[in-house]
Scaffold this motif. Sequence first.
Motif, mmCIF file in Angstrom:
data_model
loop_
_atom_site.group_PDB
_atom_site.id
_atom_site.type_symbol
_atom_site.label_atom_id
_atom_site.label_comp_id
_atom_site.label_asym_id
_atom_site.label_seq_id
_atom_site.Cartn_x
_atom_site.Cartn_y
_atom_site.Cartn_z
ATOM 1 N N HIS A 1 0.825 -1.214 0.000
ATOM 2 C CA HIS A 1 0.000 0.000 0.000
ATOM 3 C C HIS A 1 0.861 1.268 0.000
ATOM 4 C CE1 HIS A 1 -3.513 2.472 0.742
ATOM 5 N NE2 HIS A 1 -2.819 3.094 1.675
ATOM 6 N N ARG A 2 1.923 1.278 0.787
ATOM 7 C CA ARG A 2 2.758 2.476 0.930
ATOM 8 C C ARG A 2 3.712 2.709 -0.237
ATOM 9 N NH1 ARG A 2 4.538 1.390 7.096
ATOM 10 N NH2 ARG A 2 2.643 2.124 8.084
ATOM 11 N N TYR A 3 4.303 1.634 -0.726
ATOM 12 C CA TYR A 3 5.443 1.804 -1.621
ATOM 13 C C TYR A 3 5.201 1.432 -3.082
ATOM 14 C CZ TYR A 3 7.756 2.365 2.822
ATOM 15 O OH TYR A 3 8.100 2.805 4.071
ATOM 16 N N TRP A 4 4.151 0.697 -3.368
ATOM 17 C CA TRP A 4 3.901 0.339 -4.759
ATOM 18 C C TRP A 4 3.124 1.444 -5.454
ATOM 19 C CZ3 TRP A 4 2.692 -5.340 -6.282
ATOM 20 C CH2 TRP A 4 3.699 -6.178 -5.795
ATOM 21 N N ASP A 5 3.482 1.685 -6.680
ATOM 22 C CA ASP A 5 2.748 2.611 -7.536
ATOM 23 C C ASP A 5 1.296 2.123 -7.642
ATOM 24 O OD1 ASP A 5 1.783 3.163 -10.533
ATOM 25 O OD2 ASP A 5 3.219 4.724 -9.947
ATOM 26 N N PRO A 6 0.323 3.043 -7.684
ATOM 27 C CA PRO A 6 -1.077 2.625 -7.781
ATOM 28 C C PRO A 6 -1.350 1.664 -8.947
ATOM 29 C CG PRO A 6 -0.961 4.952 -7.313
ATOM 30 C CD PRO A 6 0.451 4.496 -7.570
ATOM 31 N N ARG A 7 -0.641 1.838 -10.046
ATOM 32 C CA ARG A 7 -0.838 0.921 -11.184
ATOM 33 C C ARG A 7 -0.374 -0.486 -10.839
ATOM 34 N NH1 ARG A 7 2.409 4.632 -15.167
ATOM 35 N NH2 ARG A 7 3.506 4.712 -13.197
ATOM 36 N N MET A 8 0.706 -0.581 -10.089
ATOM 37 C CA MET A 8 1.196 -1.895 -9.664
ATOM 38 C C MET A 8 0.212 -2.549 -8.699
ATOM 39 S SD MET A 8 5.234 -1.065 -9.106
ATOM 40 C CE MET A 8 5.615 -2.653 -8.395
ATOM 41 N N ARG A 9 -0.303 -1.759 -7.771
ATOM 42 C CA ARG A 9 -1.297 -2.302 -6.834
ATOM 43 C C ARG A 9 -2.521 -2.784 -7.599
ATOM 44 N NH1 ARG A 9 -0.063 2.308 -3.689
ATOM 45 N NH2 ARG A 9 -2.055 3.225 -4.229
ATOM 46 N N SER A 10 -2.955 -1.995 -8.561
ATOM 47 C CA SER A 10 -4.122 -2.369 -9.358
ATOM 48 C C SER A 10 -3.892 -3.688 -10.093
ATOM 49 C CB SER A 10 -4.451 -1.257 -10.347
ATOM 50 O OG SER A 10 -5.546 -1.599 -11.139
ATOM 51 N N ARG A 11 -2.700 -3.857 -10.623
ATOM 52 C CA ARG A 11 -2.385 -5.087 -11.359
ATOM 53 C C ARG A 11 -2.361 -6.302 -10.443
ATOM 54 N NH1 ARG A 11 2.321 -4.930 -15.423
ATOM 55 N NH2 ARG A 11 1.269 -6.831 -16.037
ATOM 56 N N TYR B 1 -5.121 -11.103 -8.435
ATOM 57 C CA TYR B 1 -5.772 -11.843 -7.347
ATOM 58 C C TYR B 1 -7.229 -12.127 -7.685
ATOM 59 C CZ TYR B 1 -7.895 -13.108 -2.997
ATOM 60 O OH TYR B 1 -8.612 -13.779 -2.048
ATOM 61 N N ASN B 2 -7.932 -11.121 -8.181
ATOM 62 C CA ASN B 2 -9.351 -11.300 -8.497
ATOM 63 C C ASN B 2 -9.574 -12.311 -9.609
ATOM 64 O OD1 ASN B 2 -10.266 -9.514 -6.530
ATOM 65 N ND2 ASN B 2 -10.152 -7.758 -7.903
ATOM 66 N N GLU B 3 -8.659 -12.385 -10.560
ATOM 67 C CA GLU B 3 -8.801 -13.313 -11.684
ATOM 68 C C GLU B 3 -8.393 -14.736 -11.330
ATOM 69 O OE1 GLU B 3 -6.590 -11.725 -14.973
ATOM 70 O OE2 GLU B 3 -7.740 -9.859 -14.951
ATOM 71 N N THR B 4 -7.412 -14.884 -10.453
ATOM 72 C CA THR B 4 -6.840 -16.213 -10.200
ATOM 73 C C THR B 4 -6.960 -16.675 -8.756
ATOM 74 O OG1 THR B 4 -4.649 -15.387 -9.645
ATOM 75 C CG2 THR B 4 -5.109 -15.775 -12.002
ATOM 76 N N SER B 5 -7.567 -15.875 -7.912
ATOM 77 C CA SER B 5 -7.587 -16.115 -6.461
ATOM 78 C C SER B 5 -6.173 -16.159 -5.896
ATOM 79 C CB SER B 5 -8.343 -17.401 -6.130
ATOM 80 O OG SER B 5 -9.692 -17.285 -6.504
ATOM 81 N N GLY B 6 -5.248 -15.496 -6.589
ATOM 82 C CA GLY B 6 -3.876 -15.415 -6.117
ATOM 83 C C GLY B 6 -3.135 -16.735 -6.136
ATOM 84 N N LYS B 7 -3.393 -17.564 -7.134
ATOM 85 C CA LYS B 7 -2.875 -18.937 -7.152
ATOM 86 C C LYS B 7 -1.366 -19.041 -6.997
ATOM 87 C CE LYS B 7 -2.372 -19.387 -12.089
ATOM 88 N NZ LYS B 7 -2.025 -20.398 -13.029
ATOM 89 N N ASP B 8 -0.596 -18.076 -7.459
ATOM 90 C CA ASP B 8 0.864 -18.146 -7.334
ATOM 91 C C ASP B 8 1.406 -17.308 -6.186
ATOM 92 O OD1 ASP B 8 1.254 -19.892 -9.523
ATOM 93 O OD2 ASP B 8 1.048 -18.211 -10.908
ATOM 94 N N LEU B 9 0.534 -16.705 -5.419
ATOM 95 C CA LEU B 9 0.964 -15.916 -4.267
ATOM 96 C C LEU B 9 1.097 -16.846 -3.066
ATOM 97 C CD1 LEU B 9 -1.326 -12.798 -4.727
ATOM 98 C CD2 LEU B 9 1.061 -13.080 -5.454
#
Length: 71
Positions: free
Chosen positions: A27-37, A42-50
């Motif tokens: 939240h603090r350090y990632w560019d908003p575009r990176m957070r959005s991606r 996560y929304n598309e894959t349920s974060g399968k590789d996280l």
Amino acid sequence: MANDIGAFFASEKDQSVAAESIRQHIHRYWDPRMRSRIIGYYNETSGKDLEGPVRTAVQRLAEETAAKAKA
């Protein structure tokens, strides 16, 4: 990259604390575009590789973003 951040917090014994620390970092350090991606991923894959607390952190970010969009 998110999993790399998770590796930094791997020594944290409490997974909930680790997830919150990861969430705060993104939240603090990632560019908003990176957070959005990562939230979109996560929304598309349920974060399968996280990994463990990283998935939890991104899930929290996704929930916060959805709540703000409804407000």
